[in-house]
Structures are given as structure tokens and as C-alpha cells.
Design an enzyme around this catalytic site. Structure first.
Site, PDB file in Angstrom:
ATOM      1  N   TRP A 103      89.746  52.598  -1.629  1.00 15.64           N
ATOM      2  CA  TRP A 103      90.636  51.753  -2.568  1.00 15.64           C
ATOM      3  C   TRP A 103      90.883  52.827  -3.708  1.00 15.64           C
ATOM      4  O   TRP A 103      91.896  52.778  -4.475  1.00 15.64           O
ATOM      5  CB  TRP A 103      89.705  50.747  -3.185  1.00 15.64           C
ATOM      6  CG  TRP A 103      89.785  49.538  -2.488  1.00 15.64           C
ATOM      7  CD1 TRP A 103      88.935  48.843  -1.529  1.00 15.64           C
ATOM      8  CD2 TRP A 103      90.949  48.457  -2.375  1.00 15.64           C
ATOM      9  NE1 TRP A 103      89.355  47.788  -1.042  1.00 15.64           N
ATOM     10  CE2 TRP A 103      90.384  47.468  -1.695  1.00 15.64           C
ATOM     11  CE3 TRP A 103      91.906  48.128  -3.211  1.00 15.64           C
ATOM     12  CZ2 TRP A 103      91.310  46.369  -1.442  1.00 15.64           C
ATOM     13  CZ3 TRP A 103      92.781  47.094  -2.984  1.00 15.64           C
ATOM     14  CH2 TRP A 103      92.593  46.203  -2.312  1.00 15.64           C
ATOM     15  N   TRP A 135      96.805  40.839 -19.190  1.00 16.49           N
ATOM     16  CA  TRP A 135      95.794  41.782 -18.707  1.00 16.49           C
ATOM     17  C   TRP A 135      95.798  43.216 -19.218  1.00 16.49           C
ATOM     18  O   TRP A 135      94.961  43.812 -19.051  1.00 16.49           O
ATOM     19  CB  TRP A 135      96.067  42.051 -17.053  1.00 16.49           C
ATOM     20  CG  TRP A 135      97.727  42.648 -16.840  1.00 16.49           C
ATOM     21  CD1 TRP A 135      98.727  42.139 -16.564  1.00 16.49           C
ATOM     22  CD2 TRP A 135      97.819  43.860 -16.677  1.00 16.49           C
ATOM     23  NE1 TRP A 135      99.968  42.871 -16.028  1.00 16.49           N
ATOM     24  CE2 TRP A 135      99.250  44.026 -16.338  1.00 16.49           C
ATOM     25  CE3 TRP A 135      97.394  45.251 -16.822  1.00 16.49           C
ATOM     26  CZ2 TRP A 135     100.064  45.363 -16.289  1.00 16.49           C
ATOM     27  CZ3 TRP A 135      97.903  46.396 -16.691  1.00 16.49           C
ATOM     28  CH2 TRP A 135      99.264  46.496 -16.112  1.00 16.49           C
ATOM     29  N   TRP A 151      92.890  45.927 -12.876  1.00 15.03           N
ATOM     30  CA  TRP A 151      93.260  44.864 -13.444  1.00 15.03           C
ATOM     31  C   TRP A 151      94.797  44.144 -13.091  1.00 15.03           C
ATOM     32  O   TRP A 151      94.752  42.889 -13.281  1.00 15.03           O
ATOM     33  CB  TRP A 151      93.706  45.267 -15.147  1.00 15.03           C
ATOM     34  CG  TRP A 151      92.648  45.506 -16.017  1.00 15.03           C
ATOM     35  CD1 TRP A 151      91.842  46.454 -16.147  1.00 15.03           C
ATOM     36  CD2 TRP A 151      91.886  44.342 -16.663  1.00 15.03           C
ATOM     37  NE1 TRP A 151      90.581  46.408 -16.718  1.00 15.03           N
ATOM     38  CE2 TRP A 151      90.640  44.958 -17.056  1.00 15.03           C
ATOM     39  CE3 TRP A 151      92.172  43.019 -16.892  1.00 15.03           C
ATOM     40  CZ2 TRP A 151      89.969  43.979 -18.040  1.00 15.03           C
ATOM     41  CZ3 TRP A 151      91.365  42.157 -17.535  1.00 15.03           C
ATOM     42  CH2 TRP A 151      90.100  42.899 -18.237  1.00 15.03           C
ATOM     43  N   GLU A 206      85.757  51.819  -0.058  1.00 16.15           N
ATOM     44  CA  GLU A 206      85.972  51.809  -1.511  1.00 16.15           C
ATOM     45  C   GLU A 206      86.585  53.035  -1.920  1.00 16.15           C
ATOM     46  O   GLU A 206      87.310  53.045  -2.764  1.00 16.15           O
ATOM     47  CB  GLU A 206      84.527  51.470  -2.048  1.00 16.15           C
ATOM     48  CG  GLU A 206      83.866  50.149  -1.778  1.00 16.15           C
ATOM     49  CD  GLU A 206      85.000  48.849  -2.037  1.00 16.15           C
ATOM     50  OE1 GLU A 206      85.403  48.966  -3.034  1.00 16.15           O
ATOM     51  OE2 GLU A 206      84.954  48.094  -1.221  1.00 16.15           O
ATOM     52  N   ASN A 266      81.074  46.374 -10.403  1.00 18.35           N
ATOM     53  CA  ASN A 266      82.414  45.825  -9.740  1.00 18.35           C
ATOM     54  C   ASN A 266      82.437  44.682  -9.782  1.00 18.35           C
ATOM     55  O   ASN A 266      83.662  44.189 -10.020  1.00 18.35           O
ATOM     56  CB  ASN A 266      82.721  46.815  -8.479  1.00 18.35           C
ATOM     57  CG  ASN A 266      84.094  46.481  -7.782  1.00 18.35           C
ATOM     58  OD1 ASN A 266      85.009  46.474  -8.620  1.00 18.35           O
ATOM     59  ND2 ASN A 266      83.900  45.696  -6.686  1.00 18.35           N
ATOM     60  N   TRP A 323     101.679  34.665 -21.278  1.00 19.88           N
ATOM     61  CA  TRP A 323     100.517  34.983 -21.871  1.00 19.88           C
ATOM     62  C   TRP A 323     100.139  34.542 -23.190  1.00 19.88           C
ATOM     63  O   TRP A 323     101.041  34.224 -23.914  1.00 19.88           O
ATOM     64  CB  TRP A 323     100.197  36.416 -21.852  1.00 19.88           C
ATOM     65  CG  TRP A 323     100.575  37.287 -20.590  1.00 19.88           C
ATOM     66  CD1 TRP A 323     101.408  38.191 -20.362  1.00 19.88           C
ATOM     67  CD2 TRP A 323      99.791  37.122 -19.441  1.00 19.88           C
ATOM     68  NE1 TRP A 323     101.407  38.561 -19.003  1.00 19.88           N
ATOM     69  CE2 TRP A 323     100.217  38.007 -18.411  1.00 19.88           C
ATOM     70  CE3 TRP A 323      98.457  36.470 -19.269  1.00 19.88           C
ATOM     71  CZ2 TRP A 323      99.634  38.274 -17.083  1.00 19.88           C
ATOM     72  CZ3 TRP A 323      97.919  36.629 -17.874  1.00 19.88           C
ATOM     73  CH2 TRP A 323      98.458  37.605 -16.828  1.00 19.88           C
TER      74      TRP A 323
HETATM   75  P1  FAD Z   1      80.900  52.387  -5.456  1.00 26.13           P
HETATM   76  O1  FAD Z   1      80.817  50.853  -5.057  1.00 26.13           O
HETATM   77  O2  FAD Z   1      79.637  53.096  -5.223  1.00 26.13           O
HETATM   78  O3  FAD Z   1      82.127  53.028  -4.787  1.00 26.13           O
HETATM   79  C1  FAD Z   1      82.358  54.415  -4.670  1.00 26.13           C
HETATM   80  C2  FAD Z   1      83.252  54.854  -5.284  1.00 26.13           C
HETATM   81  O4  FAD Z   1      84.807  54.082  -4.737  1.00 26.13           O
HETATM   82  C3  FAD Z   1      83.487  54.575  -6.840  1.00 26.13           C
HETATM   83  O5  FAD Z   1      82.860  55.518  -7.545  1.00 26.13           O
HETATM   84  C4  FAD Z   1      85.136  54.533  -7.155  1.00 26.13           C
HETATM   85  O6  FAD Z   1      85.714  55.947  -7.277  1.00 26.13           O
HETATM   86  C5  FAD Z   1      85.535  54.006  -5.918  1.00 26.13           C
HETATM   87  N1  FAD Z   1      85.843  52.487  -6.106  1.00 26.13           N
HETATM   88  C6  FAD Z   1      85.054  51.347  -5.846  1.00 26.13           C
HETATM   89  N2  FAD Z   1      85.423  50.359  -5.776  1.00 26.13           N
HETATM   90  C7  FAD Z   1      86.767  50.660  -6.084  1.00 26.13           C
HETATM   91  C8  FAD Z   1      87.885  49.610  -6.416  1.00 26.13           C
HETATM   92  N3  FAD Z   1      87.885  48.463  -6.568  1.00 26.13           N
HETATM   93  N4  FAD Z   1      89.114  50.517  -6.937  1.00 26.13           N
HETATM   94  C9  FAD Z   1      89.323  51.947  -6.849  1.00 26.13           C
HETATM   95  N5  FAD Z   1      87.978  52.560  -6.618  1.00 26.13           N
HETATM   96  C10 FAD Z   1      86.891  52.054  -6.145  1.00 26.13           C
HETATM   97  N6  FAD Z   1      87.086  52.368 -11.042  1.00 26.13           N
HETATM   98  C11 FAD Z   1      87.066  53.374 -11.735  1.00 26.13           C
HETATM   99  O7  FAD Z   1      86.432  54.536 -11.163  1.00 26.13           O
HETATM  100  N7  FAD Z   1      87.544  53.628 -12.983  1.00 26.13           N
HETATM  101  C12 FAD Z   1      88.242  52.314 -13.475  1.00 26.13           C
HETATM  102  O8  FAD Z   1      88.525  52.470 -14.671  1.00 26.13           O
HETATM  103  C13 FAD Z   1      88.075  51.238 -13.057  1.00 26.13           C
HETATM  104  N8  FAD Z   1      88.260  50.318 -13.733  1.00 26.13           N
HETATM  105  C14 FAD Z   1      88.497  48.784 -12.990  1.00 26.13           C
HETATM  106  C15 FAD Z   1      88.982  47.639 -13.738  1.00 26.13           C
HETATM  107  C16 FAD Z   1      88.812  46.536 -12.911  1.00 26.13           C
HETATM  108  C17 FAD Z   1      89.386  45.321 -13.814  1.00 26.13           C
HETATM  109  C18 FAD Z   1      88.204  46.212 -11.862  1.00 26.13           C
HETATM  110  C19 FAD Z   1      88.234  44.996 -11.017  1.00 26.13           C
HETATM  111  C20 FAD Z   1      87.852  47.421 -11.016  1.00 26.13           C
HETATM  112  C21 FAD Z   1      87.748  48.781 -11.769  1.00 26.13           C
HETATM  113  N9  FAD Z   1      87.583  49.926 -11.104  1.00 26.13           N
HETATM  114  C22 FAD Z   1      87.330  51.144 -11.697  1.00 26.13           C
HETATM  115  C23 FAD Z   1      86.913  49.812  -9.752  1.00 26.13           C
HETATM  116  C24 FAD Z   1      85.394  49.639  -9.327  1.00 26.13           C
HETATM  117  O9  FAD Z   1      84.881  48.582 -10.104  1.00 26.13           O
HETATM  118  C25 FAD Z   1      84.415  50.901  -9.794  1.00 26.13           C
HETATM  119  O10 FAD Z   1      85.139  51.900  -9.326  1.00 26.13           O
HETATM  120  C26 FAD Z   1      83.048  50.759  -9.487  1.00 26.13           C
HETATM  121  O11 FAD Z   1      82.400  49.608 -10.173  1.00 26.13           O
HETATM  122  C27 FAD Z   1      82.232  52.027  -9.885  1.00 26.13           C
HETATM  123  O12 FAD Z   1      81.173  52.014  -9.277  1.00 26.13           O
HETATM  124  P2  FAD Z   1      80.175  52.936  -8.470  1.00 26.13           P
HETATM  125  O13 FAD Z   1      80.721  54.290  -8.642  1.00 26.13           O
HETATM  126  O14 FAD Z   1      78.913  52.565  -8.199  1.00 26.13           O
HETATM  127  O15 FAD Z   1      81.360  52.377  -6.972  1.00 26.13           O
END
Ligand code: FAD
Length: 482
Positions: free
Chosen positions: A283, A364, A387, A280, A346, A311
Site C-alpha cells: 500500500w 478531507w 484520506w 501493507e 491504522n 462539504w
Molecule cells: P504496519 O501495519 O506495521 O505496516 C508496515 C508499513 O506499511 C507501515 O509502516 C507503512 O509504511 C505501510 N503501510 C501500512 N498501512 C498502510 C496504508 N494503509 N497505506 C500506506 N502505507 C501503509 N501512513 C504513513 O506512513 N504516513 C501517513 O501520513 C499516513 N497517513 C494516513 C492517513 C489516513 C487517513 C489513513 C487511513 C492511513 C494513513 N497511513 C499513513 C497508513 C497507515 O495508517 C500507517 O502507515 C500505519 O498505521 C503505520 O503503522 P505501522 O508502521 O505500525 O504499520
């Protein structure tokens, strides 16, 4: 040795731990002055959204206090980045400016230009890698092009030399004795102007480096070992919630990486769970890679064939979505969690975003802007990449025919309905079997739970099967690659 100071220009790296620019400045033995610039005016730079501004206010407050402990004043300035930095450097007579690199093309361009101009003026400049584990231009396909698909990207990262070890906090710096005038934090206008909507955010979060390290500690003790099992469950405390801390650089990805590897080495978490978590983080790396190579990821479809996508304009649908009043409990719970806490799980981000884009056929970018304004972790890379992934127009996008069903997603990932009951309290008394689809409940069940559809909670704004068919028809117009 010259007593001209070194300026540390803080941007997305609001921490002392593993901060290579700060450590280099302190190690040089000259006085150190820190600078932060709030730039809402330079054309082409997207201003922060409201929730992120709230976060930044508190992050700067904490950083000021921690830097004070190192005898480093943090000066806050507001204005166009280029002239504000140049003026400040001239004012304090700095011999050198140091910063940690950032990767948004518009900001990279500013940094490049500033570097050249400062050097032309006889000021040294050094920049460092701090915000990503793998710099976007250091990872490329065999053909030398950027990656477009996550799996080979992350495989290439994992095959590269391991990320460096994090640096410790620096010791005290030599105090700068000259005058340093800056704005008062309160005068930057980062907190809500008008009604104060930030109580929910303040309740949910502790911005700043100490809050970030506490979060990491808690996750390592209580979340990492079950991450692979629980990460998709919005009803559980199964994820790290590090995202706003990573967004503002209050914690270093290198610190996160090595803490997780240490936990595995000490058998506190399985390799599998740790790998899942680090993927993650991967990602996040991938989103930065994409952002670096696509000038305006928040505006431009990664796949150009989506430029002509049909759209729909539907202000009523968008309004209901934003307020969490779509009639689909999981979607509504997510949007309300977002509004109240500045964060959404997420799994629910995926479902809620898919609902806007696929059930609503709303562009989007409309959703991306709402998230940008309301998320405390609003990230110029992760948000548009997320997005675009959901909409199907991104790199490595979800296939267009994947239209999340909010009811089955709810039953699967919020099996007892606890998440919905918390965020949509008007449904709290419904039995679990109907909590994700209240319109399927018998009249007597609704009455017993005090639910009057269309009054206390909306009926579904669209029918799932009809919306799915409409989305597939619209998406079929874009399936031929241009
Ligand atoms: P954890 O699951 O604990 O993951 C640890 C870290 O990994 C996160 O803090 C983040 O930095 C990174 N990460 C995790 N999942 C993703 C992912 N899918 N893509 C990129 N990085 C990821 N994340 C943001 O940080 N900022 C945003 O503005 C953002 N917008 C999003 C918009 C959409 C539509 C979607 C589907 C996802 C988005 N995410 C975003 C990714 C993800 O949802 C969040 O990073 C995550 O929910 C944050 O919670 P956590 O720190 O507990 O994640």
C-alpha cells in the site's frame, strides 16, 4: 585520482544501511561530504509539519553521529534547494553529486533540473533507487497507464523480478580535508518553538537508524507471526510501528522485505502473515505510485466528480475532533493518541478520518492537514492517499456508503476497551459493555464510574444514525461519474 570530493545529498534516506548513493560515493575512493538541505521557502514545496520536524531534528542528530564513524561530515544548510545545492557543490569543488531518488512531482522536477544544471557545470550526477521497492514509472498496466486499483497494482509488482538484496553499510570513507561550513542543528528550528509539546513523542519513539533496526527486530521476534490476526487491534502491540522510520528512510524497504522473507524461510512466521504485512508495504508502494502520477495529491480530488462535493464548514466540529472531544470514545482515543505520541493505529486512523469526513461532512483536506502537522510519519504519499481513500474520492477508494460506526468498530477491535481506557482515562472505570457508547449507560452506572456526561466527558457531537443518513444523501450527489 582527483581528490575533489563526492557530495552525497541526503533527503528521505537518513541511514547508512542499504543506502546505494552513500555506498557508491564511498566505493569511489574519493573524499565524501554529506549534505542535507532544509527548504521551507521554495514555492510549491510543502513544509514539514511540526511533529515531522521534531523527528527530523533527532534523525539528523543520529545521522551526523553515524556518518562521523565513516569519516563523512554531514553539512546542514537551509534555503531554496536549487541554489543551496549548487552553491555547496561549488564551494567544496565536488566532482560528483549522488542521491537516492524521491517521487513527489514537485521534487522530481527540482532534481531533474539540478541534474541538468550540474552536468552543464561539468559535475557528474548519479541517482539511485532506495526508497521504494518498485519505482512508480516501472509499473504500468497492459495499456501503459498508471494503476488506479491496488490489487492489480500489487499483483503486477509481485510478478516483477524480486526486489534487489539490501546493501551492507559502507566502510570508512576518505576524509575530506577542505573546510565545510554548515548550520548548527539547533539553529534549523526543527524542535518546538514556544511551549515544548514533544515529551510524549520522545517517550514513544527513538528516531534514527538504530531505533528503526530495533523496531524491526522487535517486530520480527514478537509481531510478524501474529500480524494477520492482530493488525487491526489498537489495544495490542500488533503492528510494526515502522512508519516514521520508513517515512524518513531510516530503514530501507528492501531491508524490511528481505528480513520478512528470511523470517518465513526460517519458519518464524507463516507465509500468510508475512504476505499480509508485505501487502501493507505494498500500500505504501501504491501510494507512491499515485503520488508520482498526480501532481498534488494532497490538494486535488483523485476523482474530479468530488470537486463539487457539498462539504460543510463547521469549526466547532473540527475543534472537538482535533482535541478528541467528540463524545465517541474510539475516535477520541485515536485523536489523543495522535496528539500525545505523533502516531495513531491504522484501524483508528480509518475510523477517525471517516468520522470527520462522513459524520461531520468536513472536507478531507482539513483532516489531512491536521495529520500532516501532528503525525511523526506524515508522508506526502500515504497521508493524502489514506484520506482520499476514506473520503471516497481516491483511487481504489472505500465505497461511499461505508460509514464506519465508531461504536461497533470499538466493540470489534477494542473488545475489552483497554485502548479507550488508556487514552480516555475519564471513562476508565466504565464497564466494558458501555465503554464505546457511554451515553447508553444507566445513570447509576455512569455515577459509579464517576462519569458525568456533558461535564467530565462530552455527549456525542452528532447522532450516528442521523449523521449516516446525511452523509449518504450528500454522497448520492456524487455517484454519477463525470
Ligand atoms: P504496519 O501495519 O506495521 O505496516 C508496515 C508499513 O506499511 C507501515 O509502516 C507503512 O509504511 C505501510 N503501510 C501500512 N498501512 C498502510 C496504508 N494503509 N497505506 C500506506 N502505507 C501503509 N501512513 C504513513 O506512513 N504516513 C501517513 O501520513 C499516513 N497517513 C494516513 C492517513 C489516513 C487517513 C489513513 C487511513 C492511513 C494513513 N497511513 C499513513 C497508513 C497507515 O495508517 C500507517 O502507515 C500505519 O498505521 C503505520 O503503522 P505501522 O508502521 O505500525 O504499520
Amino acid at each position: 585520482m582527483s581528490d575533489r570530493p563526492v557530495v552525497v545529498w541526503f533527503r528521505d534516506d537518513l541511514r547508512l544501511d542499504d543506502n546505494p548513493a552513500l555506498s557508491a560515493a564511498v566505493a569511489g575512493g574519493r573524499p565524501v561530504v554529506a549534505l542535507h538541505v532544509l527548504d521551507d521557502v521554495t514555492a510549491g514545496l510543502r513544509p514539514l509539519g511540526a511533529a515531522a520536524r521534531w523527528w527530523l531534528h533527532h534523525a539528523l542528530d543520529r545521522l551526523t553521529a553515524s556518518l562521523d564513524g565513516l569519516a563523512v561530515p554531514l553539512v546542514l544548510r537551509r534555503g531554496p534547494t536549487r541554489t543551496t545545492v549548487l552553491d555547496f557543490v561549488a564551494e567544496v569543488g565536488a566532482s560528483e553529486v549522488v542521491w537516492n531518488r524521491r517521487y513527489q512531482p514537485s521534487r522530481v522536477e527540482i532534481d531533474r533540473d539540478l541534474k541538468a544544471e550540474l552536468r552543464r557545470r561539468g559535475v557528474d550526477v548519479r541517482s539511485f533507487q532506495a526508497s521504494v521497492l518498485f519505482e512508480p514509472n516501472a509499473v504500468a498496466t497492459g495499456g501503459g497507464t498508471p494503476y488506479r486499483v491496488f490489487t492489480p497494482f500489487w499483483r503486477a509488482c509481485l510478478a516483477a523480478p524480486a526486489p534487489r538484496l539490501p546493501l551492507p553499510r559502507p566502510g570508512r570513507a576518505v576524509r575530506f580535508e577542505g573546510p565545510v561550513a554548515g548550520e548548527k542543528l539547533d539553529d534549523l528550528g526543527l524542535r518546538p518553538q514556544g511551549p515544548d509539546w514533544s515529551q510524549g513523542l520522545a517517550h514513544a519513539w527513538t528516531p534514527g537508524e538504530d531505533g528503526a533496526l530495533d523496531r524491526l527486530r522487535h517486530f520480527l521476534e514478537d509481531g510478524l507471526s501474529t500480524y494477520d490476526r492482530d493488525r487491526d487491534r489498537p489495544d495490542l502491540d500488533g503492528v510494526s510501528r515502522l512508519s516514521p522510520h520508513l517515512r524518513f528512510g531510516e530503514i530501507s524497504p528492501f531491508r524490511v522485505w528481505w528480513s520478512v522473507r528470511d523470517a518465513v524461510a526460517h519458519e518464524e512466521a507463516s507465509e500468510r502473515s508475512a504476505d499480509k504485512f508485505l501487502a501493507e508495504i505494498g500500500w505504501r508502494e501504491f501510494a507512491h505510485h499515485l503520488m508520482f502520477h498526480v501532481p498534488d495529491l494532497e490538494q486535488t480530488n483523485f476523482q474530479a466528480r468530488f470537486d463539487a462535493f457539498p462539504w460543510r464548514e463547521d469549526p466547532a466540529f473540527v475543534k472537538a475532533w482535533r482535541r478528541g472531544l467528540t463524545g465517541y470514545p474510539l475516535v477520541d482515543a485515536g485523536l489523543r493518541q495522535l496528539w500525545t505520541t505523533g502516531w495513531m493505529h491504522n484501524r483508528v486512523r480509518m475510523v477517525a478520518a471517516s468520522f470527520l469526513v462522513k459524520h461531520g461532512l468536513v472536507d478531507w483536506r482539513v483532516g489531512e492537514r491536521w495529520f500532516w502537522d501532528t503525525l511523526v510519519d506524515a508522508c506526502p504519499a500515504n497521508n493524502p492517499a489514506g484520506w482520499q481513500w476514506v473520503a471516497g474520492c481516491g483511487a481504489d477508494a472505500a465505497p461511499y456508503f461505508r460509514v464506519f460506526n465508531p461504536v461497533t468498530q470499538g466493540s470489534k477491535f477494542d473488545p475489552d476497551g483497554a485502548y479507550v481506557r488508556h487514552w480516555v482515562p475519564e471513562l476508565a472505570a466504565l464497564p466494558t459493555r458501555v465503554i464505546h457508547a457511554p451515553w447508553t449507560a444507566a445513570a447509576s452506572t455512569l455515577a459509579a464510574a464517576g462519569v458525568r456526561l456533558g461535564e467530565t466527558y462530552p455527549r456525542p457531537i452528532v447522532d450516528h444514525a442521523g449523521a449516516r443518513a446525511r452523509a449518504l444523501a450528500a454522497y448520492s450527489t456524487t455517484t454519477t461519474t463525470r
